[in-house]
Design a protein around this motif. Structure first.
Motif, PDB file in Angstrom:
ATOM      1  N   GLU A 167      -0.227   3.401  13.633  1.00 38.70           N
ATOM      2  CA  GLU A 167      -0.284   3.368  15.045  1.00 38.70           C
ATOM      3  C   GLU A 167      -1.683   3.993  15.541  1.00 38.70           C
ATOM      4  N   LEU A 168      -1.880   4.744  14.792  1.00 37.05           N
ATOM      5  CA  LEU A 168      -3.493   5.566  15.300  1.00 37.05           C
ATOM      6  C   LEU A 168      -4.702   4.565  15.072  1.00 37.05           C
ATOM      7  N   THR A 169      -4.583   4.169  13.761  1.00 39.39           N
ATOM      8  CA  THR A 169      -5.609   3.350  13.258  1.00 39.39           C
ATOM      9  C   THR A 169      -5.834   1.874  13.597  1.00 39.39           C
ATOM     10  N   GLY A 170      -4.829   1.082  14.024  1.00 42.95           N
ATOM     11  CA  GLY A 170      -4.710  -0.179  14.369  1.00 42.95           C
ATOM     12  C   GLY A 170      -4.924  -1.028  13.458  1.00 42.95           C
ATOM     13  N   ASP A 171      -6.057  -1.781  13.289  1.00 37.89           N
ATOM     14  CA  ASP A 171      -6.267  -3.028  12.257  1.00 37.89           C
ATOM     15  C   ASP A 171      -6.488  -2.497  10.834  1.00 37.89           C
ATOM     16  N   VAL A 172      -6.738  -1.135  10.719  1.00 38.63           N
ATOM     17  CA  VAL A 172      -7.260  -0.652   9.368  1.00 38.63           C
ATOM     18  C   VAL A 172      -6.139  -0.814   8.427  1.00 38.63           C
ATOM     19  N   PRO A 173      -6.195  -1.491   7.312  1.00 33.76           N
ATOM     20  CA  PRO A 173      -5.060  -1.496   6.392  1.00 33.76           C
ATOM     21  C   PRO A 173      -4.350  -0.081   5.848  1.00 33.76           C
ATOM     22  N   VAL A 174      -3.265  -0.043   5.962  1.00 33.98           N
ATOM     23  CA  VAL A 174      -2.616   1.467   5.323  1.00 33.98           C
ATOM     24  C   VAL A 174      -1.521   1.116   4.296  1.00 33.98           C
ATOM     25  N   THR A 175      -1.720   1.611   3.342  1.00 30.73           N
ATOM     26  CA  THR A 175      -0.714   1.310   2.107  1.00 30.73           C
ATOM     27  C   THR A 175      -0.118   2.944   1.710  1.00 30.73           C
ATOM     28  N   GLY A 176       1.179   2.722   1.378  1.00 32.01           N
ATOM     29  CA  GLY A 176       2.028   3.818   1.266  1.00 32.01           C
ATOM     30  C   GLY A 176       1.805   3.907  -0.342  1.00 32.01           C
ATOM     31  N   ALA A 177       2.097   5.178  -0.696  1.00 38.78           N
ATOM     32  CA  ALA A 177       2.369   5.461  -2.127  1.00 38.78           C
ATOM     33  C   ALA A 177       3.113   6.564  -2.350  1.00 38.78           C
ATOM     34  N   LEU A 178       4.177   6.412  -3.611  1.00 41.67           N
ATOM     35  CA  LEU A 178       4.691   7.528  -3.999  1.00 41.67           C
ATOM     36  C   LEU A 178       4.214   7.766  -5.403  1.00 41.67           C
ATOM     37  N   CYS A 179       3.733   8.955  -5.527  1.00 39.54           N
ATOM     38  CA  CYS A 179       3.187   9.382  -6.825  1.00 39.54           C
ATOM     39  C   CYS A 179       4.049  10.615  -7.540  1.00 39.54           C
ATOM     40  N   PHE A 180       4.509  10.053  -8.822  1.00 41.52           N
ATOM     41  CA  PHE A 180       5.312  10.924  -9.299  1.00 41.52           C
ATOM     42  C   PHE A 180       4.609  11.719 -10.581  1.00 41.52           C
ATOM     43  N   GLY A 216      10.963   7.284   3.581  1.00 45.00           N
ATOM     44  CA  GLY A 216      10.019   8.431   4.123  1.00 45.00           C
ATOM     45  C   GLY A 216       8.617   8.060   4.016  1.00 45.00           C
ATOM     46  N   VAL A 217       8.005   7.386   3.073  1.00 41.17           N
ATOM     47  CA  VAL A 217       6.813   6.846   2.962  1.00 41.17           C
ATOM     48  C   VAL A 217       6.516   5.844   3.908  1.00 41.17           C
ATOM     49  N   LEU A 218       7.299   5.046   4.322  1.00 47.44           N
ATOM     50  CA  LEU A 218       7.381   3.757   5.112  1.00 47.44           C
ATOM     51  C   LEU A 218       7.014   4.386   6.713  1.00 47.44           C
ATOM     52  N   LYS A 219       7.833   5.688   6.967  1.00 46.54           N
ATOM     53  CA  LYS A 219       7.886   5.941   8.213  1.00 46.54           C
ATOM     54  C   LYS A 219       6.278   6.799   8.503  1.00 46.54           C
ATOM     55  N   GLN A 220       5.963   7.331   7.535  1.00 46.60           N
ATOM     56  CA  GLN A 220       4.607   8.110   7.637  1.00 46.60           C
ATOM     57  C   GLN A 220       3.474   6.962   7.743  1.00 46.60           C
ATOM     58  N   VAL A 221       3.779   5.750   7.005  1.00 51.96           N
ATOM     59  CA  VAL A 221       2.557   4.884   7.143  1.00 51.96           C
ATOM     60  C   VAL A 221       2.587   4.367   8.459  1.00 51.96           C
ATOM     61  N   ASP A 222       3.764   4.070   9.228  1.00 52.77           N
ATOM     62  CA  ASP A 222       3.889   3.640  10.387  1.00 52.77           C
ATOM     63  C   ASP A 222       3.037   4.474  11.485  1.00 52.77           C
ATOM     64  N   VAL A 223       3.451   5.704  11.398  1.00 49.88           N
ATOM     65  CA  VAL A 223       2.829   6.693  12.177  1.00 49.88           C
ATOM     66  C   VAL A 223       1.205   6.681  12.152  1.00 49.88           C
ATOM     67  N   VAL A 224       0.436   6.612  10.828  1.00 47.52           N
ATOM     68  CA  VAL A 224      -0.869   6.373  10.712  1.00 47.52           C
ATOM     69  C   VAL A 224      -1.103   5.095  11.083  1.00 47.52           C
ATOM     70  N   THR A 246     -10.556   5.025   1.832  1.00 47.29           N
ATOM     71  CA  THR A 246     -11.493   4.425   0.835  1.00 47.29           C
ATOM     72  C   THR A 246     -12.405   3.115   1.912  1.00 47.29           C
ATOM     73  N   PRO A 247     -13.288   2.405   1.288  1.00 40.08           N
ATOM     74  CA  PRO A 247     -13.664   1.446   2.065  1.00 40.08           C
ATOM     75  C   PRO A 247     -12.664   0.419   2.243  1.00 40.08           C
ATOM     76  N   GLY A 248     -11.768   0.318   1.667  1.00 42.64           N
ATOM     77  CA  GLY A 248     -10.654  -0.900   1.791  1.00 42.64           C
ATOM     78  C   GLY A 248      -9.585  -0.555   2.516  1.00 42.64           C
ATOM     79  N   GLY A 249      -9.264   0.830   2.855  1.00 45.06           N
ATOM     80  CA  GLY A 249      -8.119   1.055   3.842  1.00 45.06           C
ATOM     81  C   GLY A 249      -7.879   2.534   3.602  1.00 45.06           C
ATOM     82  N   ILE A 250      -6.730   2.819   4.285  1.00 40.56           N
ATOM     83  CA  ILE A 250      -6.104   4.159   4.357  1.00 40.56           C
ATOM     84  C   ILE A 250      -4.847   4.178   3.367  1.00 40.56           C
ATOM     85  N   TRP A 251      -4.741   5.225   2.514  1.00 46.24           N
ATOM     86  CA  TRP A 251      -3.660   5.545   1.674  1.00 46.24           C
ATOM     87  C   TRP A 251      -2.602   6.630   2.237  1.00 46.24           C
ATOM     88  N   VAL A 252      -1.569   6.523   2.259  1.00 42.30           N
ATOM     89  CA  VAL A 252      -0.627   7.679   2.498  1.00 42.30           C
ATOM     90  C   VAL A 252       0.249   7.668   1.503  1.00 42.30           C
TER      91      VAL A 252
END
Length: 268
Positions: free
Chosen positions: A203-216, A193-201, A148-154
């Protein structure tokens, strides 16, 4: 063919219930509704110049790797039964229930497919989504990545029965511990698990905000409230997730970030 199991059209995202007549594409092990074109029609004689149109960008197929794993396990289970029962193998397959470990992959694939339909409906110049992306160097995958214009969601899609709740222990004389409960089951490892995925993303995107989400998908959410955050990870349901994504504002270049992420995290 008449579908034995429910699915989602890979082109338009329409839900296809079990026993619906649809087209099964063996090459990709996906289904397509009868209303959608095959994609093999003859192109127009005078197409518009390439520079005047944006290049098509494949977002991937939601739940594709989980669906393949389910089909693989299902075929292996049926092969085992046929080998055990010989001439009665077909009858044994028809009368036997699927193993829970096999069913779990089907449930997971359906959850990803259903959430994929919701996310695809948001696609626009200011929103991009990638489905079922492989984490480099591992066999693990990320269910959905939204930009999104505000960041990345994993986003990790889950189909769990019960009500998601946040349980907090300690905090004054002992360390604060947050636990994710779903129907009284401790599911805190899903947050890990989500936090690990957030860390991986990240590492690639640097200063871009990355938010993790669990969607049930099928959880027992209350009529009022329900969504919460634990250790920075949003815990919510599809409609609430869609609302949060649409409301996130910013000035990021969605297209360039999408291309960067897609180049690193290939379809699973």
């Amino acid at each position: 063919m008449r579908l034995r199991f429910s699915g989602v059209c890979r082109l338009c995202g329409a839900s296809l219930p079990a026993r619906t007549e649809a087209i099964y594409e063996s090459g990709t092990k996906t289904v397509r509704c009868l209303e959608c074109p095959s994609g093999t029609e003859t192109p127009p004689r005078n197409p518009e110049p390439a520079g005047e149109q944006p290049l098509p960008r494949e977002s991937g197929i939601a739940g594709s790797s989980a669906r393949r794993e389910y089909e693989r396990r299902k075929a292996k289970d049926e092969e085992r039964l046929r080998g055990k029962w010989g001439r009665l193998g077909g009858l044994a397959v028809a009368l036997s229930d699927e193993r829970q470990s096999t069913k779990a992959w089907d449930r997971g694939a359906i959850g990803e497919e259903r959430l994929g339909v919701v996310l695809d409906a948001l696609a626009s110049d200011g929103f991009a989504v990638l489905h079922d992306r492989r984490i480099p160097g591992t066999k693990a995958n990320i269910d959905h990545i939204a930009i999104t214009p505000g960041g990345i969601w994993v986003i990790d899609a889950k189909r769990c029965k019960g009500r998601p709740e946040l349980k907090i222990e300690g905090g004054i004389l002992s360390p604060r511990v947050e636990k994710l409960l779903v129907g009284r089951r401790d599911c805190t490892k899903l947050v890990d698990g989500v936090l690990k995925q957030v860390d991986v993303v990240r590492e690639l995107t640097g200063d871009v905000p990355v938010t993790g989400a669990l969607c049930f998908i099928d959880a027992d959410w209350p009529l009022i409230g329900g969504a919460f955050r634990t250790r920075g990870v949003q815990v919510l349901w599809p409609k609430r997730l869609a609302k949060a994504l649409v409301e996130q504002s910013g000035d990021l270049d969605v297209a360039s970030i999408r291309d960067l992420v897609a180049s690193r995290f290939r379809p699973a």
